[in-house]
Design a protein around this motif. Structure first.
Motif, PDB file in Angstrom:
ATOM      1  N   VAL A   1       0.714  -1.220   0.068  1.00  4.94           N
ATOM      2  CA  VAL A   1       0.152   0.112   0.076  1.00  4.94           C
ATOM      3  C   VAL A   1       1.003   1.215   0.063  1.00  4.94           C
ATOM      4  N   MET A   2       2.068   1.035   0.614  1.00  7.34           N
ATOM      5  CA  MET A   2       2.941   2.223   0.683  1.00  7.34           C
ATOM      6  C   MET A   2       3.678   2.801  -0.447  1.00  7.34           C
ATOM      7  N   LYS A   3       3.733   1.784  -1.399  1.00  4.66           N
ATOM      8  CA  LYS A   3       4.490   2.001  -2.604  1.00  4.66           C
ATOM      9  C   LYS A   3       3.796   2.829  -3.532  1.00  4.66           C
ATOM     10  N   PRO A   4       4.235   4.158  -4.195  1.00  2.37           N
ATOM     11  CA  PRO A   4       3.763   4.877  -4.792  1.00  2.37           C
ATOM     12  C   PRO A   4       3.086   4.331  -6.257  1.00  2.37           C
ATOM     13  N   ILE A   5       3.511   3.162  -6.686  1.00  7.09           N
ATOM     14  CA  ILE A   5       3.393   2.581  -7.942  1.00  7.09           C
ATOM     15  C   ILE A   5       1.936   1.977  -7.730  1.00  7.09           C
ATOM     16  N   ALA A   6       1.612   1.637  -6.319  1.00  3.10           N
ATOM     17  CA  ALA A   6       0.312   0.974  -6.079  1.00  3.10           C
ATOM     18  C   ALA A   6      -1.160   1.848  -6.540  1.00  3.10           C
ATOM     19  N   TRP A   7      -0.616   3.184  -6.365  1.00  5.73           N
ATOM     20  CA  TRP A   7      -1.602   4.170  -6.795  1.00  5.73           C
ATOM     21  C   TRP A   7      -1.876   4.722  -8.041  1.00  5.73           C
ATOM     22  N   SER A   8      -1.033   4.203  -9.063  1.00  8.83           N
ATOM     23  CA  SER A   8      -1.018   4.717 -10.363  1.00  8.83           C
ATOM     24  C   SER A   8      -2.278   4.817 -11.010  1.00  8.83           C
ATOM     25  N   ASN A   9      -3.368   3.918 -10.865  1.00  6.91           N
ATOM     26  CA  ASN A   9      -4.395   3.782 -11.597  1.00  6.91           C
ATOM     27  C   ASN A   9      -5.491   4.914 -11.065  1.00  6.91           C
ATOM     28  N   VAL A  10      -5.207   5.334  -9.891  1.00  8.05           N
ATOM     29  CA  VAL A  10      -6.139   6.180  -8.992  1.00  8.05           C
ATOM     30  C   VAL A  10      -5.500   7.771  -8.879  1.00  8.05           C
ATOM     31  N   CYS A  11      -4.326   7.832  -9.102  1.00  8.39           N
ATOM     32  CA  CYS A  11      -3.349   9.324  -8.800  1.00  8.39           C
ATOM     33  C   CYS A  11      -4.059  10.393  -9.579  1.00  8.39           C
ATOM     34  N   THR A  12      -4.879  10.229 -10.740  1.00  7.21           N
ATOM     35  CA  THR A  12      -5.367  11.194 -11.625  1.00  7.21           C
ATOM     36  C   THR A  12      -6.484  12.004 -10.773  1.00  7.21           C
ATOM     37  N   MET A  13      -7.282  11.082 -10.174  1.00  6.05           N
ATOM     38  CA  MET A  13      -8.257  11.824  -9.114  1.00  6.05           C
ATOM     39  C   MET A  13      -7.872  12.887  -8.214  1.00  6.05           C
ATOM     40  N   VAL A  14      -6.543  12.914  -7.628  1.00  8.90           N
ATOM     41  CA  VAL A  14      -6.018  13.867  -6.973  1.00  8.90           C
ATOM     42  C   VAL A  14      -5.173  14.757  -7.221  1.00  8.90           C
ATOM     43  N   SER A  15      -4.660  14.577  -8.668  1.00 10.14           N
ATOM     44  CA  SER A  15      -3.561  15.275  -9.197  1.00 10.14           C
ATOM     45  C   SER A  15      -3.998  16.480 -10.010  1.00 10.14           C
TER      46      SER A  15
ATOM     47  N   GLY B   1       1.773   8.142  -9.816  1.00  8.30           N
ATOM     48  CA  GLY B   1       1.595   7.351  -8.362  1.00  8.30           C
ATOM     49  C   GLY B   1       1.502   8.570  -7.388  1.00  8.30           C
ATOM     50  N   LEU B   2       1.297   7.811  -5.999  1.00 12.33           N
ATOM     51  CA  LEU B   2       1.167   8.932  -4.837  1.00 12.33           C
ATOM     52  C   LEU B   2       2.155   8.523  -3.827  1.00 12.33           C
ATOM     53  N   ASN B   3       2.693   9.570  -3.302  1.00  8.27           N
ATOM     54  CA  ASN B   3       3.491   9.201  -2.000  1.00  8.27           C
ATOM     55  C   ASN B   3       2.550   9.593  -0.802  1.00  8.27           C
ATOM     56  N   VAL B   4       2.506   8.347   0.039  1.00  7.43           N
ATOM     57  CA  VAL B   4       1.625   8.531   0.997  1.00  7.43           C
ATOM     58  C   VAL B   4       2.302   8.208   2.135  1.00  7.43           C
ATOM     59  N   GLU B   5       1.777   8.656   3.471  1.00  6.34           N
ATOM     60  CA  GLU B   5       2.531   8.463   4.681  1.00  6.34           C
ATOM     61  C   GLU B   5       1.327   7.834   5.689  1.00  6.34           C
TER      62      GLU B   5
END
Length: 154
Positions: free
Chosen positions: A64-78, A119-123
């Motif tokens: 979950v913490m890997k940025p690539i995991a968010w590649s399909n949904v990152c356009t919703m928040v970018s 991708g997304l950087n998440v904390e």
């Protein structure tokens, strides 16, 4: 040109310094209460969102913490291509898995070589805390305690 005579202004009366009681001088910070500026209170969805994601059962928290995991949904928040929407950095993601519950904060959007989001950087910001290190951790759904890192089974 007007022939009407203007009335004379009355003289200004000055109060003597001795008549008024002396006030102690105060610093401006002491006088003014702390207030939010008018632009700080925003409705949800303006620059930040509360998002939810269901994590598949075979994923680990490290996945979950890997940025690539968010590649399909990152356009919703970018940021979009026409710059009509800003990056929603600071948005919160509620990640729910059969193994853990986590509250994540988006700290950045990663871009590919063309400048497109990939991708997304998440904390992790909670909901529990590791007592030894003081780090925010997800909640283990079985034990209801701070999540301990799992060894990778891959």
């Amino acid at each position: 040109m007007s022939t009407v005579a203007a009335a004379a202004k009355p003289a200004r009366v000055v109060k003597s310094e001795a008549a008024a009681p002396a006030k102690p001088e105060q610093m401006l910070r002491q006088v003014q209460p702390r207030k939010f500026s008018p632009s700080t209170l925003q409705s949800m969805g303006h620059d930040y969102d509360w998002l939810a994601v269901t994590v598949p059962g075979d994923w680990t928290f490290a996945d979950v913490m890997k940025p690539i995991a968010w590649s399909n949904v990152c356009t919703m928040v970018s940021r979009d291509a026409l710059n009509t929407r800003r990056d929603k950095i600071g948005s919160l993601i509620y990640a729910r898995s059969p193994k853990f519950l986590a509250m994540l904060e988006i700290t950045g959007v990663t871009l590919d070589h063309l400048g497109n989001p990939n991708g997304l950087n998440v904390e992790c910001i909670g909901p529990s805390v590791d007592i030894k290190t003081g780090e925010a951790r997800p909640l283990n759904r079985k034990t209801r305690k701070a999540w301990a890192d799992e060894p990778d089974t891959e």
